[in-house]
Design an enzyme around this catalytic site. Structure first.
Site, PDB file in Angstrom:
ATOM      1  N   ARG A  15     129.057  95.854  33.766  1.00 18.35           N
ATOM      2  CA  ARG A  15     128.657  96.210  35.124  1.00 18.35           C
ATOM      3  C   ARG A  15     128.020  95.003  35.821  1.00 18.35           C
ATOM      4  O   ARG A  15     127.620  94.032  35.187  1.00 18.35           O
ATOM      5  CB  ARG A  15     127.668  97.374  35.088  1.00 18.35           C
ATOM      6  CG  ARG A  15     128.263  98.702  34.700  1.00 18.35           C
ATOM      7  CD  ARG A  15     127.207  99.776  34.529  1.00 18.35           C
ATOM      8  NE  ARG A  15     126.371  99.556  33.342  1.00 18.35           N
ATOM      9  CZ  ARG A  15     125.352 100.322  32.990  1.00 18.35           C
ATOM     10  NH1 ARG A  15     125.005 101.354  33.744  1.00 18.35           N
ATOM     11  NH2 ARG A  15     124.660 100.074  31.897  1.00 18.35           N
ATOM     12  N   LYS A  75     121.004  95.902  33.463  1.00 17.94           N
ATOM     13  CA  LYS A  75     120.268  96.218  32.241  1.00 17.94           C
ATOM     14  C   LYS A  75     118.995  95.399  32.140  1.00 17.94           C
ATOM     15  O   LYS A  75     118.839  94.342  32.767  1.00 17.94           O
ATOM     16  CB  LYS A  75     121.137  95.971  31.006  1.00 17.94           C
ATOM     17  CG  LYS A  75     122.292  96.945  30.864  1.00 17.94           C
ATOM     18  CD  LYS A  75     121.843  98.397  30.853  1.00 17.94           C
ATOM     19  CE  LYS A  75     121.073  98.774  29.606  1.00 17.94           C
ATOM     20  NZ  LYS A  75     120.628 100.193  29.625  1.00 17.94           N
ATOM     21  N   TYR A  94     117.319  98.364  35.769  1.00 22.61           N
ATOM     22  CA  TYR A  94     116.856  99.357  34.791  1.00 22.61           C
ATOM     23  C   TYR A  94     115.971  98.625  33.795  1.00 22.61           C
ATOM     24  O   TYR A  94     116.391  97.624  33.202  1.00 22.61           O
ATOM     25  CB  TYR A  94     118.038  99.989  34.054  1.00 22.61           C
ATOM     26  CG  TYR A  94     118.856 100.944  34.877  1.00 22.61           C
ATOM     27  CD1 TYR A  94     118.304 102.117  35.376  1.00 22.61           C
ATOM     28  CD2 TYR A  94     120.198 100.684  35.145  1.00 22.61           C
ATOM     29  CE1 TYR A  94     119.057 103.006  36.128  1.00 22.61           C
ATOM     30  CE2 TYR A  94     120.962 101.571  35.892  1.00 22.61           C
ATOM     31  CZ  TYR A  94     120.386 102.724  36.379  1.00 22.61           C
ATOM     32  OH  TYR A  94     121.133 103.600  37.129  1.00 22.61           O
ATOM     33  N   HIS A  96     113.504 100.564  31.484  1.00 24.38           N
ATOM     34  CA  HIS A  96     113.292 101.432  30.305  1.00 24.38           C
ATOM     35  C   HIS A  96     112.174 100.886  29.421  1.00 24.38           C
ATOM     36  O   HIS A  96     112.316 100.757  28.207  1.00 24.38           O
ATOM     37  CB  HIS A  96     114.587 101.575  29.507  1.00 24.38           C
ATOM     38  CG  HIS A  96     115.696 102.244  30.274  1.00 24.38           C
ATOM     39  ND1 HIS A  96     115.604 103.551  30.708  1.00 24.38           N
ATOM     40  CD2 HIS A  96     116.903 101.783  30.700  1.00 24.38           C
ATOM     41  CE1 HIS A  96     116.725 103.869  31.360  1.00 24.38           C
ATOM     42  NE2 HIS A  96     117.512 102.821  31.378  1.00 24.38           N
ATOM     43  N   GLU A 118     114.993 103.419  37.191  1.00 27.45           N
ATOM     44  CA  GLU A 118     114.878 104.776  36.643  1.00 27.45           C
ATOM     45  C   GLU A 118     113.602 105.501  37.018  1.00 27.45           C
ATOM     46  O   GLU A 118     113.486 106.716  36.768  1.00 27.45           O
ATOM     47  CB  GLU A 118     115.033 104.760  35.115  1.00 27.45           C
ATOM     48  CG  GLU A 118     113.864 104.176  34.339  1.00 27.45           C
ATOM     49  CD  GLU A 118     113.919 102.665  34.184  1.00 27.45           C
ATOM     50  OE1 GLU A 118     113.084 102.117  33.429  1.00 27.45           O
ATOM     51  OE2 GLU A 118     114.802 102.019  34.812  1.00 27.45           O
ATOM     52  N   ILE A 178     120.650 116.360  35.427  1.00 34.81           N
ATOM     53  CA  ILE A 178     121.884 115.728  35.898  1.00 34.81           C
ATOM     54  C   ILE A 178     122.832 115.459  34.733  1.00 34.81           C
ATOM     55  O   ILE A 178     124.028 115.771  34.801  1.00 34.81           O
ATOM     56  CB  ILE A 178     121.583 114.413  36.647  1.00 34.81           C
ATOM     57  CG1 ILE A 178     120.679 114.674  37.861  1.00 34.81           C
ATOM     58  CG2 ILE A 178     122.886 113.741  37.095  1.00 34.81           C
ATOM     59  CD1 ILE A 178     121.291 115.555  38.908  1.00 34.81           C
ATOM     60  N   VAL A 179     122.322 114.869  33.644  1.00 34.64           N
ATOM     61  CA  VAL A 179     123.167 114.581  32.483  1.00 34.64           C
ATOM     62  C   VAL A 179     123.734 115.877  31.921  1.00 34.64           C
ATOM     63  O   VAL A 179     124.947 116.006  31.683  1.00 34.64           O
ATOM     64  CB  VAL A 179     122.372 113.832  31.391  1.00 34.64           C
ATOM     65  CG1 VAL A 179     123.184 113.750  30.096  1.00 34.64           C
ATOM     66  CG2 VAL A 179     122.015 112.431  31.855  1.00 34.64           C
ATOM     67  N   VAL A 239     117.845 114.855  27.627  1.00 37.62           N
ATOM     68  CA  VAL A 239     116.460 115.065  28.047  1.00 37.62           C
ATOM     69  C   VAL A 239     115.896 113.778  28.639  1.00 37.62           C
ATOM     70  O   VAL A 239     116.103 112.695  28.098  1.00 37.62           O
ATOM     71  CB  VAL A 239     115.595 115.506  26.854  1.00 37.62           C
ATOM     72  CG1 VAL A 239     114.138 115.672  27.268  1.00 37.62           C
ATOM     73  CG2 VAL A 239     116.133 116.808  26.274  1.00 37.62           C
ATOM     74  N   ALA A 268     119.712 109.985  25.772  1.00 37.67           N
ATOM     75  CA  ALA A 268     118.347 109.483  25.981  1.00 37.67           C
ATOM     76  C   ALA A 268     117.975 108.346  25.040  1.00 37.67           C
ATOM     77  O   ALA A 268     116.808 107.997  24.942  1.00 37.67           O
ATOM     78  CB  ALA A 268     117.350 110.627  25.825  1.00 37.67           C
ATOM     79  N   ASP A 270     118.187 105.174  25.216  1.00 36.34           N
ATOM     80  CA  ASP A 270     117.503 104.024  25.798  1.00 36.34           C
ATOM     81  C   ASP A 270     116.075 104.348  26.205  1.00 36.34           C
ATOM     82  O   ASP A 270     115.313 103.464  26.599  1.00 36.34           O
ATOM     83  CB  ASP A 270     118.284 103.414  26.980  1.00 36.34           C
ATOM     84  CG  ASP A 270     118.694 104.430  28.016  1.00 36.34           C
ATOM     85  OD1 ASP A 270     118.213 105.576  27.946  1.00 36.34           O
ATOM     86  OD2 ASP A 270     119.502 104.085  28.892  1.00 36.34           O
ATOM     87  N   ARG A 280     118.131 104.328  15.948  1.00 34.21           N
ATOM     88  CA  ARG A 280     118.476 103.008  16.477  1.00 34.21           C
ATOM     89  C   ARG A 280     119.577 103.163  17.512  1.00 34.21           C
ATOM     90  O   ARG A 280     120.366 104.117  17.469  1.00 34.21           O
ATOM     91  CB  ARG A 280     118.955 102.086  15.359  1.00 34.21           C
ATOM     92  CG  ARG A 280     120.235 102.559  14.650  1.00 34.21           C
ATOM     93  CD  ARG A 280     120.544 101.656  13.462  1.00 34.21           C
ATOM     94  NE  ARG A 280     121.764 102.023  12.754  1.00 34.21           N
ATOM     95  CZ  ARG A 280     121.849 102.930  11.814  1.00 34.21           C
ATOM     96  NH1 ARG A 280     120.765 103.613  11.482  1.00 34.21           N
ATOM     97  NH2 ARG A 280     122.995 103.169  11.205  1.00 34.21           N
ATOM     98  N   ASN A 301     124.115 101.904  26.556  1.00 37.64           N
ATOM     99  CA  ASN A 301     124.646 101.620  27.903  1.00 37.64           C
ATOM    100  C   ASN A 301     126.028 102.261  28.046  1.00 37.64           C
ATOM    101  O   ASN A 301     127.025 101.595  28.320  1.00 37.64           O
ATOM    102  CB  ASN A 301     124.697 100.115  28.180  1.00 37.64           C
ATOM    103  CG  ASN A 301     125.612  99.354  27.232  1.00 37.64           C
ATOM    104  OD1 ASN A 301     125.732  99.706  26.057  1.00 37.64           O
ATOM    105  ND2 ASN A 301     126.247  98.303  27.715  1.00 37.64           N
TER     106      ASN A 301
END
Length: 372
Positions: A15, A75, A94, A96, A118, A178-179, A239, A268, A270, A280, A301
């Site tokens: 991206r 990212k 993003y 995170h 986010e 949304i997910v 979640v 979830a 990330d 992991r 990702n």
């Protein structure tokens, strides 16, 4: 303002954070855009298109970071990019940080202003810059889950929709946001049996209305989760707590009760993952591992696998914020845009988002106190 667009370096991340049309909008307003050559190629945007839009092309990431007052990315920066940080720089991407303490510390030490896509949040609670990627990831979670249910990949050998005379697969989705909604849409479209666990009663009513009773909703509690997980052919973790580490809702003991060859996809990951055995993150190159006889898909990702779609969806949402930051400057932009201010995770050597501060174990400082 000078805006920098480096090429993403995360493994198999194709991206790009700014498309040529966005560069053209910035240049038209009098800003300079510095683009690393090849930054857009993974999403199908050539160097020539950026040049035609008025961007300045340079060969290396170092040149982009050195020139820019604001860096736009997709990212979170990797450790090799920390050396490019400089005081007063605005980093818009993003982040995170709840699952990336080392990055949080680097942003604080280098006094970088980190604005996380986010955690930008509208008054109605929605997350406008996370939504498009959540839509992509939710839809992909079913697409990928269906693939890894195939025996060739170690799965149960179950077709998601079944066939006449043979029951369909059971898809369990934890989280009805949304997910979860987009995952349910795809799973139902393929003919699966779908169960969504959600703690918000109003959201369950919404899902029941939207899908006209074609899926089942269950209140999200340990008893219902354990029962649903045990029956699942495909389990999707959907979640999210904005800015915070994802809550661990599915224990290792629950995973041990799952069918051999069942598949888990944790969107979830990330944010630390909502399933205990997701210990992991994986990559598109090596997306799965097996634990307790269950296939675990933990790619951090996921939207990077469909970069053209993802880039266009993301930049549709980010460009207005980029334009505001460039034209008004950081302080004025966040002072006049409350949702954008909620996106600020670090500024002037401090963590400015309470959930992030708690997750990474650093002191929290209210942004307003730093802006004067």
């Amino acid at each position: 303002m000078i805006i920098g667009l480096p090429k993403e370096i995360k493994l198999q991340e194709y991206r790009v954070a700014l498309i040529p049309a966005g560069c053209g909008m910035l240049v038209k307003q009098g800003h300079q855009v510095v683009v690393q050559a090849g930054a857009g190629e993974g999403s199908g945007f050539s160097n020539e298109e950026y040049a035609d839009a008025g961007a300045k092309l340079v060969d290396s990431a170092a040149e982009v970071w050195a020139a820019a007052e604001m860096i736009v990315k997709v990212k979170e920066p990797l450790q090799e990019e920390f050396a490019y940080f400089k005081e007063g720089m605005v980093l818009f991407t993003y982040l995170h940080l709840a699952a990336a303490q080392q990055l949080a510390v680097a942003l604080v030490e280098k006094r970088v202003t980190g604005i996380a896509y986010e955690t930008i949040q509208l008054p109605n609670g929605s997350l406008p810059l996370l939504t498009p990627m959540s839509e992509v990831a939710g839809r992909m979670s079913v697409q990928e889950g269906a693939k890894y249910l195939e025996a060739f990949f170690g799965g149960r050998g179950v077709l998601l929709g079944g066939v006449p005379g043979v029951p369909p697969a059971e898809v369990v989705i934890i989280g009805g946001g949304i997910v979860g909604t987009n995952a349910a849409k795809m799973a139902l479209g393929l003919g699966a049996e779908v169960v969504v666990l959600e703690k918000n009663a109003e959201r369950m009513r919404y899902l029941d209305d939207v899908f006209q009773g074609r899926l089942r909703t269950l209140s999200s509690n340990p008893y219902n989760i354990a029962n649903a997980v045990r029956k699942a052919d495909l389990l999707i973790g959907a979640v999210l707590v904005p800015g915070a580490r994802a809550p661990r809702l599915v224990s290792e003991e629950m995973v041990k009760t799952m069918k051999k060859g069942a598949v888990i996809v944790d969107v979830a990951v990330d944010q630390g993952g909502s399933i205990e055995t997701i210990d992991r993150a994986t990559t598109h190159e090596h997306p799965t591992y097996e634990k307790h006889g269950v296939i675990h898909y933990a790619v951090a990702n996921m939207p990077g696998a469909v970069p053209r779609t993802s880039t266009l969806a993301l930049t549709n949402a980010t460009i207005d914020y980029v334009l505001q930051l460039a034209s008004r400057g950081f302080s004025d932009a966040v002072a006049n845009n409350a949702p954008l201010a909620l996106g600020v995770n670090s500024h002037a050597g401090a963590i400015t988002h309470a959930s992030v501060a708690q997750a990474v174990g650093l002191p929290y400082t209210e942004l307003r106190s730093l802006l004067g």
